[in-house]
Enzyme design. Structure first.
Site: not given
Length: 375
Positions: A36, A267
């Site tokens: 899956k 940042y």
């Protein structure tokens, strides 16, 4: 992923997956290959083909649509859909393509019966039961109603029965797991008494490795196929020692810079150098499914040594400390997962820094372009 900005390279070792399947088969009696979510990011079609060559004859996909992709690739083996049908198109596609859907709701049964009756055909299903997960599946109190419904609708033919263990990887909850198994056994007996003798599956990877009593007639091999030990950190950990990791993820170094003491980086200025440092700018960021949550927490492997992330992970870049690593230069490889030497990054390492589990690591990083390791 076909978007052209990727610099990440995912390498999958199919031989490791084959090996892990053999390990599970030594423990279990009939092991389904759980593929899956694009085989947990390792590649649905490629992994299924490798497992089929190892003797796997049943594959568990997530959705009916994923089952269709596998069927259309040429897979003729049994395919089961763990989520089951969510609409009439799913019902039609399951019936047309021989995909056995998990069914755990009466609404699904009614929808499926309506579609196959209109086609004038029968459809095989897997009955899903809730024995303690409290997620999907029929409850014990619904069993009599379910049996009556099945007898009234013979076009819907149960051939499998399944439930899902909630705590098979935790020794502290072994009694809970045993209670789930007992409840499942009682369900199977009541179904058998009603004339439905079904192939039964309860054990997941941890269940296969250490809990023989929950094996029943089939088991579902999931995370262990991909080399992650579901028992790591427990007293049962050694049961998964033979598993081999199947995924490596690497990228390139875009630049090497000197960072002076007191200089902030990336940042928000969340990291300020405590000393003069050499840093490398690595081509990996959250656009590559490399989490921003690794800011000031994660590490990569460069030249066999670990380099910690400094400051915030950006969209396509992060910065790491390479002061202790010799001869780092533009274009060198940086491993986000895997690598060589003592600095190798395991999926468990990465999951710990990411504050998640290895399942998520594989599924997300596996969305990047993949290649398959050759001998």
């Amino acid at each position: 992923m076909t978007i052209g900005y990727n610099t990440i390279e995912v390498e999958v070792d199919l031989n490791a997956i084959r090996h892990n399947y053999r390990v599970l088969c030594e423990k279990g009696s009939k092991v389904y290959g759980v593929v899956k979510a694009d085989a947990y990011g390792h590649g649905l079609i490629e992994v299924a083909r490798a497992l089929e060559e190892e003797g796997a004859d049943t594959f568990a996909v997530g959705t009916v649509g994923e089952g269709m992709i596998l069927r259309e690739s040429g897979c003729s083996k049994r395919i089961i859909s763990l989520l089951g049908p969510l609409n009439e198109q799913d019902c039609f596609n399951a019936a047309q393509n021989g995909i056995i859907p998990f069914i755990g709701e009466f609404e699904q049964l009614e929808m499926l019966a309506g579609v196959v009756s209109a086609q004038g055909r029968k459809v095989e299903i897997c009955l899903k039961f809730d024995t303690g997960m409290s997620r999907l599946g029929f409850s014990v109190r619904e069993l009599d109603k379910l049996i009556d419904w099945l007898k009234d609708n013979p076009e819907v033919c149960p051939v499998l029965a399944s439930s899902h263990l909630a705590t098979s990887d935790d020794p502290a909850y072994e009694e809970y797991m045993s209670a789930q198994a007992e409840k499942f056994s009682n369900i199977l007996q009541r179904l058998d008494n009603a004339g439905y003798t079904l192939e039964a599956s309860l054990a997941n990877s941890a269940g296969i490795l250490v809990h023989d009593k929950v094996h029943y007639s089939a088991q579902r091999g999931g995370i262990a196929l991909y080399g992650s030990n579901p028992l790591l950190g427990t007293e049962w950990s050694s049961a998964g020692d033979r598993l081999k990791p199947a995924m490596q993820v690497r990228t390139k170094i875009a630049a090497v810079r000197e960072l002076k003491k007191g200089q902030a980086i990336s940042y928000g200025c969340t990291y300020t150098a405590e000393r003069d440092m050499t840093v490398a700018v690595v081509c990996a960021g959250y656009a590559d499914a490399y989490s921003r949550g690794l800011s000031n927490a994660g590490q990569v492997c460069i030249h066999g040594k670990r380099a910690r992330i400094l400051g915030r992970v950006c969209m396509q870049l992060c910065i790491v400390d390479v002061s202790h690593i010799d001869n780092v230069k533009f274009g060198d490889k940086a491993y986000l997962l895997g690598g060589e030497g003592e600095g190798r990054i395991t999926a468990e390492d990465l999951a710990g820094w990411w504050q998640t589990i290895t399942y998520e690591i594989f599924c997300l990083l596996g969305m990047n372009p993949r290649a398959y390791k050759k001998e």
